[in-house]
Design a protein around this motif. Sequence first.
Motif, short mmCIF file in Angstrom:
data_model
loop_
_atom_site.label_atom_id
_atom_site.label_comp_id
_atom_site.label_asym_id
_atom_site.label_seq_id
_atom_site.Cartn_x
_atom_site.Cartn_y
_atom_site.Cartn_z
N ASN A 1 -1.38 2.43 -2.83
CA ASN A 1 -2.70 2.81 -2.33
C ASN A 1 -2.58 3.96 -1.33
N PRO A 2 -2.56 5.19 -1.83
CA PRO A 2 -2.30 6.37 -0.97
C PRO A 2 -3.27 6.45 0.21
N GLU A 3 -4.50 6.07 0.00
CA GLU A 3 -5.50 6.21 1.06
C GLU A 3 -5.20 5.27 2.22
N LYS A 4 -4.96 3.99 1.88
CA LYS A 4 -4.65 3.03 2.93
C LYS A 4 -3.28 3.31 3.53
N ALA B 1 -1.93 6.19 3.98
CA ALA B 1 -2.07 7.31 4.92
C ALA B 1 -2.60 6.81 6.26
N LYS B 2 -3.52 5.87 6.19
CA LYS B 2 -4.09 5.29 7.41
C LYS B 2 -3.02 4.52 8.20
N THR C 1 -0.60 6.64 10.18
CA THR C 1 -1.04 7.26 11.44
C THR C 1 -0.53 6.46 12.64
N TRP D 1 0.82 -1.21 0.00
CA TRP D 1 0.00 0.00 0.00
C TRP D 1 0.85 1.26 0.00
#
Lengths: 407, 407
Positions: free
Chosen positions: B243-246, B248-249, B252, B239
């Motif tokens: 997969n930038p969205e996942k 980013a998660k 965190t 990712w």
Amino acid sequence: MATVSSEPEEVVRVSELLETSYDVNLLHIQSNLFDPVQHGLKPEFRLTNFTDLKGVQPPDINGFPNVHHVHANAPVGTGNLTSASLSPIGIGLDSCLIPLRHLGLYLVQTTDFFYPLVDDPYMMGKIAAANVLSDLYAMGVTECDNVLMILASSQKFTAEERDVVMPLIIQGFRDCAVEAGTSINGGQTVINPWVTIGGTASSIVRAEEIIPPDGAQPGDVLILTKPLGTQIAVNAHQWLTTNPEKAAKVRTILTDEEVKQAYLRAMHIMARLNRNAAKLMHVHGAHAATDITGFGLMGHAENLARNQKCAVMFIIQNMPVIAKMGQVARMFPGFGFLQGRSAETSGGLLVCMPRNKAAGFIADYKRLEGHPAWIIGSVERGDRNAKIIDKVRIIDVPSHDTADKLW
Amino acid sequence: MATVSSEPEEVVRVSELLETSYDVNLLHIQSNLFDPVQHGLKPEFRLTNFTDLKGVQPPDINGFPNVHHVHANAPVGTGNLTSASLSPIGIGLDSCLIPLRHLGLYLVQTTDFFYPLVDDPYMMGKIAAANVLSDLYAMGVTECDNVLMILASSQKFTAEERDVVMPLIIQGFRDCAVEAGTSINGGQTVINPWVTIGGTASSIVRAEEIIPPDGAQPGDVLILTKPLGTQIAVNAHQWLTTNPEKAAKVRTILTDEEVKQAYLRAMHIMARLNRNAAKLMHVHGAHAATDITGFGLMGHAENLARNQKCAVMFIIQNMPVIAKMGQVARMFPGFGFLQGRSAETSGGLLVCMPRNKAAGFIADYKRLEGHPAWIIGSVERGDRNAKIIDKVRIIDVPSHDTADKLW
């Protein structure tokens, strides 16, 4: 390629003898093409569209120098060679032969799988099983202890196509295994862009169950147990619907019905087991054998010749071929058929045996198998190579037109 | 899923004992990612781009009802069962077990292959070999008599990519086979849209070399020999670039370096052989085992429980997991990790053994393998099923930060 002009008299005599009788054999084979509509699929469904490789393909191992390097250098087996009679065999020939830890036993094992080359899913399954088992038979091994099935469904199938096609492929594969007196225990099923079918065949045998592929003697004859031409027949049939230019060329010499007959014959040939041939190799004292597949008659003949203990040369004088495919081969020299380079799938065994045993082998084969075998050449002293004579004789199989019997 | 609240005291004691010491083990594993540029390839080359399936995948056998049907109904073996101690085993568990024609011998055999799930070709080869051999080890079989290699190069490779990547895959596969004391004799190489690597592992054994996967007893403990979380680590790492969205998660809670470490650990775990575990199953009187792969911890635990002669229930209290992947699992419940459903590739053995033998097994395993094993649960009377307790304990592996040692 050097040529040899003298055609041994006996070769002609025995093969002529057969030619006059083999068309009486009955065939209980599928006489119709697979009809997708009968199975609830769209009329345009073609199994062979689920790979980009079309027809019977020569093996593509160019560019993999390291693959064979790895195989060849791998240490052979984990046990000690407990019988002096057999040397371990690596990937060069049909099966590997591994001496086991258990006194006097060997593991004979092979794997093979490929993509759809015919449109009939059931026949595709049978062909795949006959093809993998053939590698055992080429070593004279007649009992297979287990088959693992290797299977890939296409990610491009609709759910409906998958549910029709995959069970038929599996059923064909399984029926062929049962016919061979073995069974399928284990395997792997995956999703892949291309449909894939094949397996692994394994047998644990005593030395006397094996005919090592290295015992050819000068004076032996070469017997072939299935006609050649599967690639030509399969491709010619495919051209009728996919390649108008080549189809037009084929139609100058053959009707569509004749092409269809050749294709049906090719499917039947590829689906036949080489098991009776293997059994008769023992009965009639065969010296060595290989099966004819992707490298064509000459590729496998050369490979077998290279492996012989005696310095011999294989001379090929006759090429039995699916009726009328010799004509197509002449029209499309790209197949390399007359040079023995046309790929086969699940072809016959090429057997070296004493000349005085050949007629008995052929007679018994015809009785057991319901199909002929041919003396196609002879073994002479030489440099472990193979040759086709200049004016090689093409034998159409069957030799007579038979409307209701395929041969 | 029912829950069981009581956590047997002894389970905690033994696993705690181990937890305090296992991080001292040295690791001689690859500490860097595969760098395509070092091999003359473009920096953007990724082996995992040569399949559409991303990361460690659960097996897709939905829609193949007939596949397992066929396997299950196939007659088993060609010989007679010559030893009363072992029943033939079909495809349900890890390997098939075929009684042979030769008195007292069995063929144990398995096949497995898959598509690239890591970007390092050499490690991919090792993982594929460790994965197929693992099916033998799960049956207590420690000697493999032969490996056949199943290989597909991608038709989408450039010639340059192929010539770099395929030899590395083969080398990894071969090195792992040599490490296992076996060798590769035979195989098949094809062209396919997706890169494929795997093989067949075969062993011919006497009954006493096999630990049949059906002897679990109430009072046994469950031991796991590798941490879980390979799917989570491999996917999380993928990712970061796809997969930038996942990504980013994930960022965190973890640094990119932590994700990379988890990915390297996952590769190392998947490439480790389960052979020492199999050897120690004999030493310490294991009652049954399976290996944890595509169906996840619970899928395989349930499958093993279903196969037991005694009516038992497997209760799982602990889940060792690659450090920090438990946190990622909580963030992405889709993995089903806490329910034991996250797929693994080439995971550890799940071993049922007498409670009083477990500490000895674990101590010996650590000494031989250089890595810990864990008591993760217990075997009780029940209805041949498996359960995870409500507040399952997640054990991070390793438990301490170690900059220069992975664990």
